[in-house]
Scaffold this motif. Structure first.
Motif, PDB file in Angstrom:
ATOM      1  N   PHE A  43     -42.931  60.354  94.193  1.00  0.00           N
ATOM      2  CA  PHE A  43     -41.786  60.643  93.330  1.00  0.00           C
ATOM      3  C   PHE A  43     -40.498  60.192  94.022  1.00  0.00           C
ATOM      4  O   PHE A  43     -40.370  60.330  95.240  1.00  0.00           O
ATOM      5  N   THR A  44     -39.567  59.682  93.255  1.00  0.00           N
ATOM      6  CA  THR A  44     -38.308  59.207  93.829  1.00  0.00           C
ATOM      7  C   THR A  44     -37.119  59.829  93.106  1.00  0.00           C
ATOM      8  O   THR A  44     -37.166  60.057  91.886  1.00  0.00           O
ATOM      9  N   ALA A  45     -36.059  60.084  93.848  1.00  0.00           N
ATOM     10  CA  ALA A  45     -34.836  60.656  93.279  1.00  0.00           C
ATOM     11  C   ALA A  45     -33.768  59.599  93.059  1.00  0.00           C
ATOM     12  O   ALA A  45     -32.594  59.928  92.837  1.00  0.00           O
ATOM     13  N   VAL A  46     -34.144  58.316  93.122  1.00  0.00           N
ATOM     14  CA  VAL A  46     -33.166  57.241  92.969  1.00  0.00           C
ATOM     15  C   VAL A  46     -32.374  57.339  91.664  1.00  0.00           C
ATOM     16  O   VAL A  46     -31.153  57.144  91.658  1.00  0.00           O
ATOM     17  N   PRO A  47     -32.997  57.663  90.509  1.00  0.00           N
ATOM     18  CA  PRO A  47     -32.187  57.791  89.280  1.00  0.00           C
ATOM     19  C   PRO A  47     -31.095  58.852  89.398  1.00  0.00           C
ATOM     20  O   PRO A  47     -30.012  58.687  88.832  1.00  0.00           O
ATOM     21  N   ILE A  48     -31.382  59.934  90.131  1.00  0.00           N
ATOM     22  CA  ILE A  48     -30.373  60.989  90.295  1.00  0.00           C
ATOM     23  C   ILE A  48     -29.231  60.487  91.169  1.00  0.00           C
ATOM     24  O   ILE A  48     -28.051  60.695  90.860  1.00  0.00           O
ATOM     25  N   PHE A  49     -29.571  59.800  92.279  1.00  0.00           N
ATOM     26  CA  PHE A  49     -28.534  59.238  93.145  1.00  0.00           C
ATOM     27  C   PHE A  49     -27.696  58.208  92.397  1.00  0.00           C
ATOM     28  O   PHE A  49     -26.468  58.153  92.537  1.00  0.00           O
ATOM     29  N   ALA A  50     -28.347  57.378  91.590  1.00  0.00           N
ATOM     30  CA  ALA A  50     -27.628  56.331  90.859  1.00  0.00           C
ATOM     31  C   ALA A  50     -26.698  56.917  89.796  1.00  0.00           C
ATOM     32  O   ALA A  50     -25.654  56.334  89.471  1.00  0.00           O
ATOM     33  N   ALA A  51     -27.078  58.093  89.261  1.00  0.00           N
ATOM     34  CA  ALA A  51     -26.253  58.702  88.215  1.00  0.00           C
ATOM     35  C   ALA A  51     -24.936  59.225  88.746  1.00  0.00           C
ATOM     36  O   ALA A  51     -23.948  59.311  87.996  1.00  0.00           O
ATOM     37  N   ALA A  52     -24.890  59.580  90.045  1.00  0.00           N
ATOM     38  CA  ALA A  52     -23.681  60.194  90.605  1.00  0.00           C
ATOM     39  C   ALA A  52     -22.447  59.314  90.461  1.00  0.00           C
ATOM     40  O   ALA A  52     -21.417  59.760  89.946  1.00  0.00           O
ATOM     41  N   PRO A  53     -22.453  58.039  90.909  1.00  0.00           N
ATOM     42  CA  PRO A  53     -21.246  57.212  90.732  1.00  0.00           C
ATOM     43  C   PRO A  53     -20.939  56.899  89.271  1.00  0.00           C
ATOM     44  O   PRO A  53     -19.767  56.733  88.897  1.00  0.00           O
ATOM     45  N   LEU A  54     -21.976  56.836  88.430  1.00  0.00           N
ATOM     46  CA  LEU A  54     -21.729  56.589  87.009  1.00  0.00           C
ATOM     47  C   LEU A  54     -20.985  57.762  86.373  1.00  0.00           C
ATOM     48  O   LEU A  54     -20.110  57.567  85.512  1.00  0.00           O
ATOM     49  N   ILE A  55     -21.345  58.976  86.776  1.00  0.00           N
ATOM     50  CA  ILE A  55     -20.642  60.154  86.258  1.00  0.00           C
ATOM     51  C   ILE A  55     -19.205  60.181  86.763  1.00  0.00           C
ATOM     52  O   ILE A  55     -18.282  60.562  86.040  1.00  0.00           O
ATOM     53  N   ALA A  56     -18.992  59.759  88.006  1.00  0.00           N
ATOM     54  CA  ALA A  56     -17.645  59.788  88.585  1.00  0.00           C
ATOM     55  C   ALA A  56     -16.729  58.736  87.984  1.00  0.00           C
ATOM     56  O   ALA A  56     -15.513  58.939  87.902  1.00  0.00           O
ATOM     57  N   ALA A  57     -17.287  57.616  87.562  1.00  0.00           N
ATOM     58  CA  ALA A  57     -16.467  56.472  87.149  1.00  0.00           C
ATOM     59  C   ALA A  57     -15.417  56.782  86.085  1.00  0.00           C
ATOM     60  O   ALA A  57     -14.251  56.387  86.230  1.00  0.00           O
ATOM     61  N   PRO A  58     -15.745  57.499  84.976  1.00  0.00           N
ATOM     62  CA  PRO A  58     -14.716  57.713  83.941  1.00  0.00           C
ATOM     63  C   PRO A  58     -13.659  58.746  84.307  1.00  0.00           C
ATOM     64  O   PRO A  58     -12.602  58.778  83.692  1.00  0.00           O
ATOM     65  N   PHE A  60     -12.860  59.911  87.846  1.00  0.00           N
ATOM     66  CA  PHE A  60     -12.302  59.886  89.188  1.00  0.00           C
ATOM     67  C   PHE A  60     -11.486  58.620  89.401  1.00  0.00           C
ATOM     68  O   PHE A  60     -11.609  57.638  88.653  1.00  0.00           O
ATOM     69  N   GLY A  61     -10.687  58.615  90.468  1.00  0.00           N
ATOM     70  CA  GLY A  61      -9.963  57.427  90.852  1.00  0.00           C
ATOM     71  C   GLY A  61     -10.888  56.406  91.489  1.00  0.00           C
ATOM     72  O   GLY A  61     -12.072  56.665  91.750  1.00  0.00           O
ATOM     73  N   THR A  62     -10.328  55.215  91.782  1.00  0.00           N
ATOM     74  CA  THR A  62     -11.147  54.130  92.321  1.00  0.00           C
ATOM     75  C   THR A  62     -11.765  54.501  93.667  1.00  0.00           C
ATOM     76  O   THR A  62     -12.973  54.334  93.882  1.00  0.00           O
ATOM     77  N   TRP A  63     -10.957  55.000  94.595  1.00  0.00           N
ATOM     78  CA  TRP A  63     -11.472  55.322  95.918  1.00  0.00           C
ATOM     79  C   TRP A  63     -12.471  56.466  95.871  1.00  0.00           C
ATOM     80  O   TRP A  63     -13.458  56.472  96.627  1.00  0.00           O
ATOM     81  N   SER A  64     -12.260  57.423  95.019  1.00  0.00           N
ATOM     82  CA  SER A  64     -13.226  58.509  94.888  1.00  0.00           C
ATOM     83  C   SER A  64     -14.555  57.996  94.344  1.00  0.00           C
ATOM     84  O   SER A  64     -15.631  58.429  94.779  1.00  0.00           O
ATOM     85  N   VAL A 107     -16.878  48.939  88.461  1.00  0.00           N
ATOM     86  CA  VAL A 107     -16.358  48.094  87.382  1.00  0.00           C
ATOM     87  C   VAL A 107     -15.961  48.952  86.181  1.00  0.00           C
ATOM     88  O   VAL A 107     -14.892  48.769  85.579  1.00  0.00           O
ATOM     89  N   ILE A 108     -16.827  49.907  85.816  1.00  0.00           N
ATOM     90  CA  ILE A 108     -16.511  50.812  84.700  1.00  0.00           C
ATOM     91  C   ILE A 108     -15.243  51.591  84.992  1.00  0.00           C
ATOM     92  O   ILE A 108     -14.377  51.764  84.125  1.00  0.00           O
ATOM     93  N   ASN A 109     -15.101  52.052  86.238  1.00  0.00           N
ATOM     94  CA  ASN A 109     -13.913  52.805  86.627  1.00  0.00           C
ATOM     95  C   ASN A 109     -12.650  51.986  86.431  1.00  0.00           C
ATOM     96  O   ASN A 109     -11.649  52.485  85.892  1.00  0.00           O
ATOM     97  N   ARG A 110     -12.682  50.715  86.842  1.00  0.00           N
ATOM     98  CA  ARG A 110     -11.501  49.865  86.701  1.00  0.00           C
ATOM     99  C   ARG A 110     -11.189  49.610  85.217  1.00  0.00           C
ATOM    100  O   ARG A 110     -10.027  49.604  84.820  1.00  0.00           O
ATOM    101  N   VAL A 111     -12.225  49.411  84.418  1.00  0.00           N
ATOM    102  CA  VAL A 111     -12.006  49.187  82.990  1.00  0.00           C
ATOM    103  C   VAL A 111     -11.394  50.423  82.335  1.00  0.00           C
ATOM    104  O   VAL A 111     -10.444  50.325  81.536  1.00  0.00           O
ATOM    105  N   VAL A 112     -11.924  51.603  82.694  1.00  0.00           N
ATOM    106  CA  VAL A 112     -11.398  52.851  82.126  1.00  0.00           C
ATOM    107  C   VAL A 112      -9.950  53.066  82.541  1.00  0.00           C
ATOM    108  O   VAL A 112      -9.095  53.423  81.721  1.00  0.00           O
ATOM    109  N   LEU A 113      -9.634  52.833  83.819  1.00  0.00           N
ATOM    110  CA  LEU A 113      -8.272  53.035  84.293  1.00  0.00           C
ATOM    111  C   LEU A 113      -7.301  52.082  83.612  1.00  0.00           C
ATOM    112  O   LEU A 113      -6.196  52.480  83.232  1.00  0.00           O
ATOM    113  N   ARG A 114      -7.708  50.827  83.473  1.00  0.00           N
ATOM    114  CA  ARG A 114      -6.826  49.866  82.785  1.00  0.00           C
ATOM    115  C   ARG A 114      -6.654  50.247  81.319  1.00  0.00           C
ATOM    116  O   ARG A 114      -5.559  50.131  80.770  1.00  0.00           O
TER     117      ARG A 114
END
Length: 388
Positions: A43-58, A60-64, A107-114
């Motif tokens: 079993f792998t938790a990669v989908p959970i790890f990958a979801a973390a930055p996707l949730i942050a993108a809309p 959080f700021g760029t550096w976060s 990339v999503i974060n930058r698009v949302v911020l713009r």
């Protein structure tokens, strides 16, 4: 972003929602670590790890967002080092997957911020335009107290078709409040036409009927000029009022608009229904505006004008808001406090889900010897009873 995200950003959300969103990406990483350590290697938790930055993108700021993505990648690498399974194709693919998703999240974060920057700029331009068309009226005019408010149905919208204006003229204080049928720039164009025509006619026309007729002509002229105002489709309901200097009366011409209310100093409320109903302005039928009616306006009385965004506001059961019933028996220090309480109460009635813009205009005549601030009785509904 979805509806929930827009509301969270637009209205600020409550403190619980903000804290939840702030800790969610970190929580996802912690959950991923625990899951990976407590489950078999298959079993792998990669989908959970990958979801973390996707949730942050809309949210959080760029550096976060970068830090969240890096933390997820480091967590995967640390787990594989700890289990002695860093070498091999599977760990490489796992880390590459998390890295790829983290880059996409950036990339999503930058698009949302713009997009947010453009939206903020558009809001500022729209709000500036509306303030130019509907400037905040003075608190006192012609010896009367005055307050006005524009409440947009949606937090992201500043352009609408509700209007109000007040002018101190040789004939007394003259007022107009109206509602353009339609939305967007065409409605704003009609608002500009009505307000411009009113400011000119209020100073020149001897009768209130003459002012109404000038508004009718202005809308008809604009309709034939470039076709922006389509007769029978783009019309304006409006009520015009005139309070002569030193008089204890108010004259009104109502053109298909909700009846204004007269709030007396003892808490009584009277709906000012016209004796001769008139059609809305700008319908292109060649009819004259209705004749003016006159009512007494005693000291201590307050006139309330409103658009149907107030009277047609519904609760969850579809019950319309009744301003006369809600205001009966209530006293307020002044027009501004009245409008604030009214706006709060209708927002509570609808659960914050208004479907139409709302314009409010209140004019008060202070009684002789009346203190600047009178007792305020709240109108906010709690459960099924009114609280004082």
């Amino acid at each position: 972003m979805g509806k929930w995200a827009r509301r969270w950003r637009g209205h600020g959300g409550d403190a619980g929602s903000r804290r939840f969103v702030r800790v969610l990406p970190v929580t996802m990483i912690v959950v991923g670590v625990v899951f990976d350590l407590l489950t078999p290697a298959a079993f792998t938790a990669v989908p959970i790890f990958a979801a973390a930055p996707l949730i942050a993108a809309p949210f959080f700021g760029t550096w976060s967002t970068i830090r969240i993505g890096a933390a997820a990648l480091i967590a995967v690498a640390a787990i594989r080092v700890g289990t002695g399974a860093l070498a091999g194709a599977v760990p490489f693919i796992e880390m590459l997957t998390v890295l790829t998703v983290a880059v996409q999240a950036l990339v999503i974060n930058r698009v949302v911020l713009r997009g947010n920057e453009r939206l903020a700029s558009a809001r500022m331009i729209a709000e500036t335009a509306m303030r130019a068309v509907l400037p905040v009226p003075p608190e006192r005019i012609g010896g009367l107290q005055l307050a006005a408010r524009y409440e947009a149905a949606q937090a992201d919208e500043f352009v609408g078709g509700d209007l109000y204006a007040a002018a101190d003229t040789p004939y007394g204080v003259r007022l107009v409040l109206g509602d353009v049928r339609g939305k967007g720039l065409e409605a704003v164009g009609a608002v500009a036409v009505v307000i411009g025509a009113f400011r000119e006619a209020a100073e020149q026309e001897e009768s209130l009927e003459g002012v109404a007729q000038r508004l009718e002509h202005a809308l008809a002229r604009e309709s034939t000029r470039d076709g922006r105002l389509d007769a029978l489709e783009e019309f304006v309901t409006a009520v015009l009022a005139e309070i002569p200097p030193g008089a204890r009366t108010v004259r009104m011409v109502n053109c298909g608009h909700p009846d204004p209310l007269l709030l007396y100093g003892d808490g009584a409320v009277e709906a000012l229904t016209p004796s001769e109903p008139a059609l809305p302005l700008g319908m292109g039928l060649g009819v004259r505006a209705g004749r003016a009616d006159e009512w007494g306006m005693p000291p201590g009385g307050t006139l309330l004008f409103y658009t149907d965004g107030l009277s047609e506001a519904r609760d969850a059961d579809g019950v319309f808001y009744d301003p006369a019933e809600r205001l009966r028996g209530r006293l307020f220090p002044g027009p501004e406090e009245l409008l604030s309480a009214l706006a709060d109460d209708v927002r509570l009635h609808t659960g914050g889900e208004s479907t139409d813009d709302m314009a409010l205009l209140a004019v008060a005549r202070q009684a002789k010897g009346q203190p600047d601030r009178r007792r305020t009785v709240k109108i906010v509904k709690r459960d099924t009873t009114l609280s004082d």
